[in-house]
Design a protein around this motif. Structure first.
Motif, PDB file in Angstrom:
ATOM      1  N   TRP A 152     -11.717   3.555   1.574  1.00 15.54           N
ATOM      2  CA  TRP A 152     -10.819   2.617   1.722  1.00 15.54           C
ATOM      3  C   TRP A 152     -11.341   1.585   0.546  1.00 15.54           C
ATOM      4  O   TRP A 152     -12.452   1.303   0.382  1.00 15.54           O
ATOM      5  N   GLY A 153     -10.533   1.348  -0.466  1.00 18.77           N
ATOM      6  CA  GLY A 153     -10.692   0.362  -1.444  1.00 18.77           C
ATOM      7  C   GLY A 153     -11.766   0.559  -2.269  1.00 18.77           C
ATOM      8  O   GLY A 153     -12.649  -0.302  -2.747  1.00 18.77           O
ATOM      9  N   GLY A 154     -12.097   1.886  -2.490  1.00 19.71           N
ATOM     10  CA  GLY A 154     -13.083   2.310  -3.184  1.00 19.71           C
ATOM     11  C   GLY A 154     -14.674   2.425  -2.685  1.00 19.71           C
ATOM     12  O   GLY A 154     -15.687   2.302  -3.215  1.00 19.71           O
ATOM     13  N   CYS A 193      -6.630   1.648  -8.751  1.00 15.41           N
ATOM     14  CA  CYS A 193      -5.525   1.334  -7.639  1.00 15.41           C
ATOM     15  C   CYS A 193      -5.270  -0.005  -7.629  1.00 15.41           C
ATOM     16  O   CYS A 193      -6.001  -0.749  -7.808  1.00 15.41           O
ATOM     17  N   CYS A 238      -6.043  -3.037   0.163  1.00 13.64           N
ATOM     18  CA  CYS A 238      -6.659  -1.818   0.924  1.00 13.64           C
ATOM     19  C   CYS A 238      -7.878  -2.131   1.782  1.00 13.64           C
ATOM     20  O   CYS A 238      -7.989  -1.771   2.981  1.00 13.64           O
ATOM     21  N   ALA A 276      -0.198   2.818  -3.485  1.00 12.56           N
ATOM     22  CA  ALA A 276      -1.472   3.409  -3.212  1.00 12.56           C
ATOM     23  C   ALA A 276      -1.603   4.897  -4.174  1.00 12.56           C
ATOM     24  O   ALA A 276      -0.921   5.689  -4.218  1.00 12.56           O
ATOM     25  N   VAL A 294      -3.613  -1.796  -5.592  1.00 14.30           N
ATOM     26  CA  VAL A 294      -3.602  -2.353  -4.364  1.00 14.30           C
ATOM     27  C   VAL A 294      -5.092  -2.188  -3.644  1.00 14.30           C
ATOM     28  O   VAL A 294      -5.218  -2.294  -2.380  1.00 14.30           O
ATOM     29  N   ARG A 295      -6.107  -2.224  -4.500  1.00 13.13           N
ATOM     30  CA  ARG A 295      -7.255  -1.992  -4.009  1.00 13.13           C
ATOM     31  C   ARG A 295      -7.871  -3.053  -3.076  1.00 13.13           C
ATOM     32  O   ARG A 295      -8.617  -2.899  -2.033  1.00 13.13           O
ATOM     33  N   CYS A 313      -3.640   6.703  -3.888  1.00 12.43           N
ATOM     34  CA  CYS A 313      -4.236   8.066  -3.105  1.00 12.43           C
ATOM     35  C   CYS A 313      -2.889   8.924  -2.823  1.00 12.43           C
ATOM     36  O   CYS A 313      -3.282  10.248  -2.600  1.00 12.43           O
ATOM     37  N   CYS A 359      -9.782   5.141  -6.631  1.00 11.80           N
ATOM     38  CA  CYS A 359      -9.600   3.724  -6.068  1.00 11.80           C
ATOM     39  C   CYS A 359      -9.741   2.503  -7.129  1.00 11.80           C
ATOM     40  O   CYS A 359      -9.059   1.556  -7.058  1.00 11.80           O
ATOM     41  N   LEU A 412       0.953  -1.455  -0.111  1.00 10.38           N
ATOM     42  CA  LEU A 412      -0.076  -0.048  -0.080  1.00 10.38           C
ATOM     43  C   LEU A 412       0.800   1.248  -0.116  1.00 10.38           C
ATOM     44  O   LEU A 412       0.630   2.242  -0.665  1.00 10.38           O
TER      45      LEU A 412
HETATM   46  S1  SF4 Z   1      -7.689   1.552  -2.924  1.00  9.40           S
HETATM   47 FE1  SF4 Z   1      -6.869   2.094  -0.838  1.00  9.40          FE
HETATM   48  S2  SF4 Z   1      -4.978   2.522  -1.437  1.00  9.40           S
HETATM   49 FE2  SF4 Z   1      -5.731   2.436  -3.360  1.00  9.40          FE
HETATM   50  S3  SF4 Z   1      -6.301   4.738  -3.829  1.00  9.40           S
HETATM   51 FE3  SF4 Z   1      -8.021   3.685  -2.747  1.00  9.40          FE
HETATM   52  S4  SF4 Z   1      -7.616   4.474  -0.564  1.00  9.40           S
HETATM   53 FE4  SF4 Z   1      -5.892   4.602  -1.620  1.00  9.40          FE
END
Ligand code: SF4
Length: 130
Positions: free
Chosen positions: A94-96, A72, A78, A36, A74-75, A38, A69, A32
């Motif tokens: 978190w994780g969309g 991403c 996460c 990440a 690593v969704r 984000c 997200c 992450l």
């Molecule tokens: S999935 Fe998690 S690590 Fe990835 S952008 Fe969203 S909040 Fe950030």
């Protein structure tokens, strides 16, 4: 069939807080940190913390964050970490997913563990959320 003694019930792992796997979690946190989307997105931090408790409105407020997200790498990790480390994972996106969506996932996981024996694993929930 009699239920187990209270002391045994008390020592059962809490399905909503699966026993941490220190090595796997450490690896997930490291990934992450490295991948990440984000981090450095330049998005206003408030976008990651919708104020509305209503799910649809919260998703609208956090639409730009959620869009990040969705691309991403690593969704899934996460999202899994947010469910496992609920003290911090219950806040923001978190994780969309917004907080109410993740809370529902936790309830589904807990209900599954208490009901049909854990067929709905955290991993399958995470995959289905993709
Ligand atoms: S999935 Fe998690 S690590 Fe990835 S952008 Fe969203 S909040 Fe950030």
């Amino acid at each position: 069939m009699a239920s187990p003694p209270a002391i045994l019930r008390a020592n059962r792992p809490d399905p909503t807080h699966p026993a941490p796997d220190p090595c796997a979690d450490q690896s997930s946190w490291a990934l992450l940190t490295r991948h990440a989307r984000c981090a450095g997105s330049g998005l206003d931090p408030d976008q990651w913390f919708p104020v509305s408790a209503e799910e649809g409105k919260a998703r609208q407020e956090a639409a730009e964050a959620i869009a990040i997200c969705h691309s991403c790498l690593v969704r899934a990790r996460c999202l899994a970490l947010s469910l496992r480390y609920w003290d911090i994972g219950q806040h923001g996106v978190w994780g969309g997913l917004v907080a109410t969506e993740r809370a529902r996932l936790r309830r589904l996981i807990a209900a599954d563990h208490n009901g049909c024996g854990g067929a709905l694993t955290q991993a399958t929930v995470v995959e289905s959320a993709r």
